[in-house]
Motif scaffolding. Sequence first.
Motif, PDB file in Angstrom:
ATOM      1  N   LEU A   1       0.838  -1.204   0.000  1.00  0.00           N
ATOM      2  CA  LEU A   1       0.000   0.000   0.000  1.00  0.00           C
ATOM      3  C   LEU A   1       0.869   1.249   0.000  1.00  0.00           C
ATOM      4  CD1 LEU A   1      -2.853   1.285   0.284  1.00  0.00           C
ATOM      5  CD2 LEU A   1      -2.532   1.146   2.766  1.00  0.00           C
ATOM      6  N   GLN A   2       1.904   1.236   0.820  1.00  0.00           N
ATOM      7  CA  GLN A   2       2.801   2.393   0.874  1.00  0.00           C
ATOM      8  C   GLN A   2       3.519   2.581  -0.457  1.00  0.00           C
ATOM      9  OE1 GLN A   2       2.264   4.086   3.539  1.00  0.00           O
ATOM     10  NE2 GLN A   2       1.067   2.397   4.402  1.00  0.00           N
ATOM     11  N   ALA A   3       3.926   1.480  -1.087  1.00  0.00           N
ATOM     12  CA  ALA A   3       4.631   1.568  -2.358  1.00  0.00           C
ATOM     13  C   ALA A   3       3.730   2.152  -3.447  1.00  0.00           C
ATOM     14  CB  ALA A   3       5.141   0.186  -2.776  1.00  0.00           C
ATOM     15  N   ILE A   4       2.481   1.715  -3.479  1.00  0.00           N
ATOM     16  CA  ILE A   4       1.513   2.232  -4.461  1.00  0.00           C
ATOM     17  C   ILE A   4       1.327   3.733  -4.273  1.00  0.00           C
ATOM     18  CG2 ILE A   4      -0.940   2.201  -5.089  1.00  0.00           C
ATOM     19  CD1 ILE A   4      -0.866  -0.843  -4.379  1.00  0.00           C
ATOM     20  N   ALA A   5       1.183   4.151  -3.023  1.00  0.00           N
ATOM     21  CA  ALA A   5       0.971   5.572  -2.732  1.00  0.00           C
ATOM     22  C   ALA A   5       2.225   6.393  -3.000  1.00  0.00           C
ATOM     23  CB  ALA A   5       0.519   5.734  -1.283  1.00  0.00           C
ATOM     24  N   ASP A   6       3.390   5.875  -2.596  1.00  0.00           N
ATOM     25  CA  ASP A   6       4.636   6.618  -2.801  1.00  0.00           C
ATOM     26  C   ASP A   6       4.910   6.837  -4.289  1.00  0.00           C
ATOM     27  OD1 ASP A   6       5.060   6.778  -0.089  1.00  0.00           O
ATOM     28  OD2 ASP A   6       6.502   5.113  -0.021  1.00  0.00           O
ATOM     29  N   ALA A   7       4.671   5.800  -5.092  1.00  0.00           N
ATOM     30  CA  ALA A   7       4.973   5.894  -6.521  1.00  0.00           C
ATOM     31  C   ALA A   7       4.139   6.966  -7.210  1.00  0.00           C
ATOM     32  CB  ALA A   7       4.744   4.541  -7.191  1.00  0.00           C
ATOM     33  N   GLN A   8       2.937   7.249  -6.669  1.00  0.00           N
ATOM     34  CA  GLN A   8       2.031   8.193  -7.320  1.00  0.00           C
ATOM     35  C   GLN A   8       1.801   9.468  -6.519  1.00  0.00           C
ATOM     36  OE1 GLN A   8      -1.331   5.876  -9.471  1.00  0.00           O
ATOM     37  NE2 GLN A   8      -0.916   4.711  -7.594  1.00  0.00           N
ATOM     38  N   ASP A   9       2.591   9.628  -5.454  1.00  0.00           N
ATOM     39  CA  ASP A   9       2.463  10.807  -4.589  1.00  0.00           C
ATOM     40  C   ASP A   9       1.041  10.936  -4.048  1.00  0.00           C
ATOM     41  OD1 ASP A   9       5.126  11.648  -4.868  1.00  0.00           O
ATOM     42  OD2 ASP A   9       4.661  12.603  -6.786  1.00  0.00           O
ATOM     43  N   ILE A  10       0.483   9.832  -3.614  1.00  0.00           N
ATOM     44  CA  ILE A  10      -0.851   9.839  -3.023  1.00  0.00           C
ATOM     45  C   ILE A  10      -0.701  10.099  -1.524  1.00  0.00           C
ATOM     46  CG2 ILE A  10      -2.909   8.465  -2.545  1.00  0.00           C
ATOM     47  CD1 ILE A  10      -2.372   6.944  -5.129  1.00  0.00           C
ATOM     48  N   PRO A  11      -1.296  11.165  -1.005  1.00  0.00           N
ATOM     49  CA  PRO A  11      -1.045  11.527   0.394  1.00  0.00           C
ATOM     50  C   PRO A  11      -1.720  10.615   1.422  1.00  0.00           C
ATOM     51  CG  PRO A  11      -2.621  13.041  -0.592  1.00  0.00           C
ATOM     52  CD  PRO A  11      -2.127  12.165  -1.710  1.00  0.00           C
ATOM     53  N   ARG A  12      -2.932  10.149   1.128  1.00  0.00           N
ATOM     54  CA  ARG A  12      -3.693   9.418   2.146  1.00  0.00           C
ATOM     55  C   ARG A  12      -3.614   7.919   1.868  1.00  0.00           C
ATOM     56  NH1 ARG A  12      -9.598   8.545   3.274  1.00  0.00           N
ATOM     57  NH2 ARG A  12      -9.768   8.400   5.541  1.00  0.00           N
ATOM     58  N   ARG A  13      -3.206   7.161   2.906  1.00  0.00           N
ATOM     59  CA  ARG A  13      -3.104   5.714   2.785  1.00  0.00           C
ATOM     60  C   ARG A  13      -4.046   5.104   3.821  1.00  0.00           C
ATOM     61  NH1 ARG A  13       2.753   6.454   1.722  1.00  0.00           N
ATOM     62  NH2 ARG A  13       2.675   8.174   0.238  1.00  0.00           N
ATOM     63  N   VAL A  14      -4.933   4.230   3.377  1.00  0.00           N
ATOM     64  CA  VAL A  14      -5.928   3.640   4.274  1.00  0.00           C
ATOM     65  C   VAL A  14      -5.734   2.117   4.304  1.00  0.00           C
ATOM     66  CG1 VAL A  14      -8.369   3.457   4.848  1.00  0.00           C
ATOM     67  CG2 VAL A  14      -7.528   5.483   3.633  1.00  0.00           C
ATOM     68  N   PRO A  15      -5.109   1.610   5.339  1.00  0.00           N
ATOM     69  CA  PRO A  15      -4.897   0.159   5.407  1.00  0.00           C
ATOM     70  C   PRO A  15      -6.183  -0.572   5.783  1.00  0.00           C
ATOM     71  CG  PRO A  15      -4.114   1.204   7.408  1.00  0.00           C
ATOM     72  CD  PRO A  15      -4.541   2.320   6.490  1.00  0.00           C
ATOM     73  N   ALA A  16      -6.202  -1.864   5.536  1.00  0.00           N
ATOM     74  CA  ALA A  16      -7.285  -2.690   6.059  1.00  0.00           C
ATOM     75  C   ALA A  16      -7.201  -2.683   7.577  1.00  0.00           C
ATOM     76  CB  ALA A  16      -7.165  -4.111   5.519  1.00  0.00           C
ATOM     77  N   GLN A  17      -8.309  -2.995   8.213  1.00  0.00           N
ATOM     78  CA  GLN A  17      -8.332  -3.025   9.681  1.00  0.00           C
ATOM     79  C   GLN A  17      -8.929  -4.327  10.182  1.00  0.00           C
ATOM     80  OE1 GLN A  17     -10.384   0.668  10.893  1.00  0.00           O
ATOM     81  NE2 GLN A  17      -8.403   1.344  11.639  1.00  0.00           N
ATOM     82  N   VAL A  18      -8.509  -4.691  11.371  1.00  0.00           N
ATOM     83  CA  VAL A  18      -9.065  -5.848  12.053  1.00  0.00           C
ATOM     84  C   VAL A  18      -9.560  -5.386  13.414  1.00  0.00           C
ATOM     85  CG1 VAL A  18      -6.779  -6.497  12.927  1.00  0.00           C
ATOM     86  CG2 VAL A  18      -8.611  -8.180  12.898  1.00  0.00           C
ATOM     87  N   GLN A  19     -10.736  -5.881  13.824  1.00  0.00           N
ATOM     88  CA  GLN A  19     -11.259  -5.594  15.159  1.00  0.00           C
ATOM     89  C   GLN A  19     -11.174  -6.857  15.995  1.00  0.00           C
ATOM     90  OE1 GLN A  19     -14.947  -3.247  16.890  1.00  0.00           O
ATOM     91  NE2 GLN A  19     -15.665  -5.188  16.070  1.00  0.00           N
ATOM     92  N   LEU A  20     -10.634  -6.717  17.197  1.00  0.00           N
ATOM     93  CA  LEU A  20     -10.571  -7.827  18.141  1.00  0.00           C
ATOM     94  C   LEU A  20     -11.535  -7.594  19.282  1.00  0.00           C
ATOM     95  CD1 LEU A  20      -7.978  -8.643  16.594  1.00  0.00           C
ATOM     96  CD2 LEU A  20      -7.014  -9.330  18.802  1.00  0.00           C
TER      97      LEU A  20
END
Length: 358
Positions: A49-68
């Motif tokens: 995800l970081q690589a995709i955003a860095d390559a295109q200068d995308i400022p907002r990165r939203v990872p998947a989340q898990v709830q426990l």
Amino acid sequence: MDLGLVGRANAGKTALFALVTGADAEIAPYPFTTREPARAMADVPDPRLQAIADAQDIPRRVPAQVQLVDIAGLAAGAGQGEGLGGAALGQLRQADALLHVVRAFANAEVPHPEERVDPVADAEAVDLELAIADREQVERRLDKVRKGARAGEKGAVAELPALERIAEALDAGRPARLVGDDDALAIALDMGLLTAKPVLYIANTDDQLEPPEGLAAHAAAQGAQALALPVGTELELAGMDPEEAAEFAREMELGETRGADAVVAGAYRLLDLVTFFTGSGPPEARAWPITRGTAAAQAAGKIHSDLERGFIRAEVVGWEDLVAAGSWSRAREAATLRMEGKDYIVQEGDVIQVRFNV
């Protein structure tokens, strides 16, 4: 992804909860530290995800989340509603899967309810309480459905045989996930039966990286999976400087995928999830976990229902190809971007842009 934590008292559930989520939680060497169910979210780290955003200068990165969800340790009678754990079992019925923490460490300062360490016996004890709770729920449903069937209600007539098969499986000591009938399993999952859910047994070890053989065999017999994790050690490392912790982990030969990452990776395997990404340009890049085998139109619906309803096509590129190209337009020029229809099966690491019209 919602994961429910179960296990006996002092098995290390709350320590695992703190390790994965980073939440503050009371961890103490006495039973029932967790009195009220605790919930917390954790991001799923993904360098792609970081690589995709860095390559295109995308400022907002939203990872998947898990709830426990962490509940009190289960004791005898919990399945019939006794004790703190019994009162909280209902909190787990909406979970996608259960993480069953089993004590396999020998710390004498942390007492065991039976003053012994026996991973298989502990696993069986908790499994029994889950089965008892499910059996009571099935019986209540059976009472209602039998009345409806006698009155000639078509839905009840159709449901009754499936419910009876679930009851037979539970009475025979089999979890509902092994009922062996797709219709019955669908009903069991719809009811939120605990023994119908996928289960990952986590052996909380001193330093071993493989679950005890007996526990691994028990997991296989239950239609479940197992892994080993030295939770206490990992929790200590999580509180250290990252570089120092990594050095200690290498010295202790704890492996490449460890700690919270190992738990999340195990849950992804258990649920057979793959990850696709959106991020063809600003404002954000986002990771989306889906069940393996999901078609493009249904994956689009994960993003928004309008995208599935008005799906026209999906533009798809592998994440590595997108990063190498540096932008969506250059990936198109390089012919690494392709058009796919609604029946295309989304693959691990796909980056997708949905074309739609509603």
